[in-house]
Design a protein around this motif. Sequence first.
Motif, PDB file in Angstrom:
ATOM      1  N   VAL A  15       0.839  -1.203   0.000  1.00 44.77           N
ATOM      2  CA  VAL A  15       0.000   0.000   0.000  1.00 44.77           C
ATOM      3  C   VAL A  15       0.877   1.258   0.000  1.00 44.77           C
ATOM      4  CG1 VAL A  15      -1.642   1.349   1.380  1.00 44.77           C
ATOM      5  CG2 VAL A  15      -1.997  -1.124   1.056  1.00 44.77           C
TER       6      VAL A  15
ATOM      7  N   THR B 109      -4.272   1.726   4.121  1.00 44.12           N
ATOM      8  CA  THR B 109      -4.966   2.656   3.219  1.00 44.12           C
ATOM      9  C   THR B 109      -5.706   3.707   4.050  1.00 44.12           C
ATOM     10  OG1 THR B 109      -6.842   1.108   3.038  1.00 44.12           O
ATOM     11  CG2 THR B 109      -5.241   1.121   1.217  1.00 44.12           C
TER      12      THR B 109
ATOM     13  N   MET C  50      -6.483   6.588   1.572  1.00 44.51           N
ATOM     14  CA  MET C  50      -6.792   5.944   0.291  1.00 44.51           C
ATOM     15  C   MET C  50      -8.053   5.093   0.411  1.00 44.51           C
ATOM     16  SD  MET C  50      -2.975   4.483  -0.450  1.00 44.51           S
ATOM     17  CE  MET C  50      -3.308   3.832  -2.091  1.00 44.51           C
ATOM     18  N   THR C  51      -8.571   4.661  -0.752  1.00 44.35           N
ATOM     19  CA  THR C  51      -9.671   3.689  -0.752  1.00 44.35           C
ATOM     20  C   THR C  51      -9.097   2.304  -1.011  1.00 44.35           C
ATOM     21  OG1 THR C  51     -11.317   5.292  -1.483  1.00 44.35           O
ATOM     22  CG2 THR C  51     -11.796   2.959  -1.930  1.00 44.35           C
ATOM     23  N   PHE C  52      -9.591   1.325  -0.217  1.00 47.95           N
ATOM     24  CA  PHE C  52      -9.150  -0.056  -0.377  1.00 47.95           C
ATOM     25  C   PHE C  52     -10.279  -0.892  -0.957  1.00 47.95           C
ATOM     26  CE2 PHE C  52      -8.620  -4.389   1.543  1.00 47.95           C
ATOM     27  CZ  PHE C  52      -7.551  -4.770   0.753  1.00 47.95           C
TER      28      PHE C  52
ATOM     29  N   HIS D 208       0.952   4.014  -3.031  1.00 48.63           N
ATOM     30  CA  HIS D 208       0.667   5.411  -2.674  1.00 48.63           C
ATOM     31  C   HIS D 208       1.802   6.312  -3.145  1.00 48.63           C
ATOM     32  CE1 HIS D 208       0.486   8.991  -0.020  1.00 48.63           C
ATOM     33  NE2 HIS D 208      -0.816   8.852  -0.199  1.00 48.63           N
TER      34      HIS D 208
ATOM     35  N   ARG E 257      -4.365   6.179  -5.629  1.00 52.35           N
ATOM     36  CA  ARG E 257      -5.212   6.582  -4.497  1.00 52.35           C
ATOM     37  C   ARG E 257      -6.304   5.567  -4.173  1.00 52.35           C
ATOM     38  NH1 ARG E 257      -1.346   8.508  -3.658  1.00 52.35           N
ATOM     39  NH2 ARG E 257      -0.716  10.676  -3.488  1.00 52.35           N
ATOM     40  N   THR E 258      -6.574   4.643  -5.097  1.00 50.41           N
ATOM     41  CA  THR E 258      -7.491   3.523  -4.818  1.00 50.41           C
ATOM     42  C   THR E 258      -6.767   2.255  -5.241  1.00 50.41           C
ATOM     43  OG1 THR E 258      -9.506   4.838  -5.060  1.00 50.41           O
ATOM     44  CG2 THR E 258      -9.697   2.458  -5.476  1.00 50.41           C
TER      45      THR E 258
END
Length: 291
Positions: free
Chosen positions: A32, A61, A66-68, A36, A41-42
């Motif tokens: 992750v 995240t 961020m979106t996971f 990043h 970002r996802t």
Amino acid sequence: MASAPSRRFAGPSDLHTHSNHSDGTEAPAEVVRQVHAHGVRTVALTDHDRTTGWEQAAVETAALGMTFIPGMELSSKHEWRSVHVLGYLFDPDDAALRAETERIRGDRIGRAERIVRSIGRDYDLQWADVVAQTTPDATVGRPHIADALVALGIVRDRAEAFDGILHPREGYYEPHYAPDPLTAVRLITDAGGVAIIAHPVTAGRDRMMPVPFIERLIAAGLGGFEIDHRENTEPGKRALREIVKKHDLIVTGSSDYHGTGKPNVPGENTTADAMVERIIERATGTAPRYP
Ligand code: AMP
Ligand code: FE
Ligand code: FE
Ligand code: ZN
């Protein structure tokens, strides 16, 4: 008039990565951090045949805003072809899917031991050398055998191992159990997930499935194809785009990052926001982890 979807995630989105819970070289949190650092970002973590990395990835995240997207790359097989099916946002506790991934992982261990025994007749390689390259969580595969060969100084890197000793032509290769792609797609879909065929048109052993069979997969609930992947051939991508257009399917693009195990760079291919949205809207098994 339909209202525009409310997008709670931000791109760029990289929907195919591996940690050391399968054959990536980094822990989920490090994967992750790496994606990043490359501007993603996802992110989806899609370890082979297991979901144990999700929790650690989701913690990281969240920390990074961020979106996971929880995912997995399910092994399947059509005739002699290895077909990898990416599953997104399915229920990780689904009994049928769990049973199948346990069966695949169990068989992968015996198969890896057989390959190692066979290589061990010609090279100074033992099972313990391979175990030393895995974490307790790992889905054991040829990449770990490659890492052992590297550690022993027999080859330089994973790529050299796959081009040589691990290549089926060398005679050490053994297949592992895997369901057929129809079963794989149904298992993911029945668990509330979205099934996408990973790198469907590579040049080697994974050559494209016949179109009539692909249409059966679509009828069984297949969501779409990972078209933007470094290993897909250009003619193959063109053929897939026709199929996608005809059936209005989802198209993804991803890095298939494996840490230092492959040259693939996080974010080298990404998935359009509208396609990520379609995956999220279609799935019912588990929700994305939003920041
Ligand atoms: P297995 O599933 O055990 O047969 O091993 C296949 C895995 O090996 C795939 O998931 C790939 O990530 C990895 N792999 C295949 N070719 C290469 C290569 N040339 N270099 C590094 N990893 C590879
Ligand atoms: Fe892999
Ligand atoms: Fe794959
Ligand atoms: Zn992969």
